[in-house]
Design a protein around this motif. Structure first.
Motif, short mmCIF file in Angstrom:
data_model
loop_
_atom_site.label_atom_id
_atom_site.label_comp_id
_atom_site.label_asym_id
_atom_site.label_seq_id
_atom_site.Cartn_x
_atom_site.Cartn_y
_atom_site.Cartn_z
N ALA A 1 5.46 -4.21 3.06
CA ALA A 1 7.19 -3.23 2.98
C ALA A 1 6.39 -3.87 1.08
O ALA A 1 7.61 -2.69 0.37
CB ALA A 1 7.65 -4.84 3.19
N GLU A 2 6.05 -4.66 0.13
CA GLU A 2 6.21 -4.74 -1.17
C GLU A 2 5.99 -3.82 -1.49
O GLU A 2 5.27 -3.56 -2.89
CB GLU A 2 5.27 -6.33 -1.34
CG GLU A 2 6.33 -7.24 -1.25
CD GLU A 2 7.99 -7.89 -2.29
OE1 GLU A 2 6.89 -7.02 -3.18
OE2 GLU A 2 8.07 -7.74 -1.58
N HIS A 3 4.05 -2.98 -0.50
CA HIS A 3 3.30 -1.95 -1.16
C HIS A 3 3.70 -1.15 -1.09
O HIS A 3 2.92 0.09 -0.88
CB HIS A 3 1.35 -2.53 -1.26
CG HIS A 3 1.41 -4.11 -1.95
ND1 HIS A 3 1.20 -3.48 -3.00
CD2 HIS A 3 1.26 -5.43 -1.42
CE1 HIS A 3 0.95 -4.97 -3.38
NE2 HIS A 3 0.80 -5.69 -2.50
N GLY A 4 5.05 -0.85 -0.52
CA GLY A 4 4.76 0.66 0.14
C GLY A 4 5.26 1.27 1.28
O GLY A 4 5.00 2.64 1.59
N ALA A 5 4.11 0.97 1.96
CA ALA A 5 3.38 1.37 3.29
C ALA A 5 4.29 2.10 4.20
O ALA A 5 3.73 2.29 5.05
CB ALA A 5 1.96 0.61 3.58
N LEU A 6 5.63 0.97 3.86
CA LEU A 6 6.12 1.21 5.43
C LEU A 6 7.78 1.66 4.71
O LEU A 6 8.38 2.47 5.80
CB LEU A 6 7.12 -0.01 5.77
CG LEU A 6 5.61 -1.23 6.23
CD1 LEU A 6 6.66 -2.74 6.58
CD2 LEU A 6 5.04 -0.68 7.59
N ARG B 1 13.96 1.10 2.22
CA ARG B 1 13.77 2.57 2.85
C ARG B 1 13.65 2.48 4.17
O ARG B 1 12.48 2.80 4.60
CB ARG B 1 14.04 4.12 1.98
CG ARG B 1 14.51 4.26 1.03
CD ARG B 1 14.83 5.46 0.85
NE ARG B 1 13.61 5.64 0.50
CZ ARG B 1 12.54 5.10 -0.90
NH1 ARG B 1 12.37 4.75 -1.43
NH2 ARG B 1 11.04 5.86 -1.05
N ILE B 2 13.45 1.29 4.59
CA ILE B 2 12.38 0.99 6.26
C ILE B 2 13.32 0.44 7.49
O ILE B 2 14.27 0.25 7.24
CB ILE B 2 11.78 -1.06 6.08
CG1 ILE B 2 10.27 -0.22 4.58
CG2 ILE B 2 10.94 -1.42 6.68
CD1 ILE B 2 10.01 -1.72 4.12
N ASN B 3 12.94 1.45 8.60
CA ASN B 3 14.02 1.26 9.66
C ASN B 3 13.43 -0.20 9.94
O ASN B 3 12.25 0.62 11.32
CB ASN B 3 14.04 2.74 10.29
CG ASN B 3 14.30 2.45 11.64
OD1 ASN B 3 16.11 1.55 11.64
ND2 ASN B 3 14.37 3.42 12.99
N TRP B 4 14.26 -1.12 9.73
CA TRP B 4 13.60 -2.27 11.24
C TRP B 4 13.72 -2.11 12.02
O TRP B 4 15.06 -1.80 12.49
CB TRP B 4 14.18 -3.58 9.93
CG TRP B 4 13.39 -4.08 8.81
CD1 TRP B 4 13.95 -3.54 7.38
CD2 TRP B 4 12.05 -4.26 7.75
NE1 TRP B 4 13.83 -3.92 6.55
CE2 TRP B 4 12.25 -4.38 6.31
CE3 TRP B 4 10.96 -4.39 8.85
CZ2 TRP B 4 11.32 -4.62 5.94
CZ3 TRP B 4 9.74 -5.10 8.29
CH2 TRP B 4 10.30 -5.14 6.27
N LYS B 5 12.80 -3.33 12.99
CA LYS B 5 13.51 -3.37 14.67
C LYS B 5 13.14 -4.69 14.87
O LYS B 5 12.56 -5.32 14.40
CB LYS B 5 12.28 -2.25 15.49
CG LYS B 5 12.29 -0.44 15.47
CD LYS B 5 13.55 -0.06 15.48
CE LYS B 5 13.61 1.66 15.16
NZ LYS B 5 15.19 2.26 15.57
#
Length: 75
Positions: free
Chosen positions: A32-37, A61-65
């Motif tokens: 997440a910190e490095h923009g991969a998500l 802008r991550i869709n957490w599940k």
């Protein structure tokens, strides 16, 4: 891995090459910190909420599940 490469560089190199990347527990926070998500589904480990709460901001802008395992493309 290239000598001296940062986690972010390794993640970006793998994604740019079409290789799969993944994270377990707080490793998801590194992604997440490095923009991969960005614009992807991702697992939301309880430990990550405790140790790394900043990765949950809406700007990520991550869709957490809440699922144990989440796969979204090569991530």
């Amino acid at each position: 891995s290239p000598k001296g490469a940062t986690a972010g560089q390794l993640i970006r190199t793998a994604l740019d090459a079409g290789k799969p990347v993944g994270g377990i527990c707080v490793g998801v926070g590194v992604l997440a910190e490095h923009g991969a998500l960005v614009n992807r589904d991702a697992a939301r480990p309880p430990q990550l909420e405790k140790d790394w709460p900043r990765v949950f901001g809406p700007f990520r802008r991550i869709n957490w599940k809440r699922d144990g395992v989440v796969v979204d493309g090569k991530v």
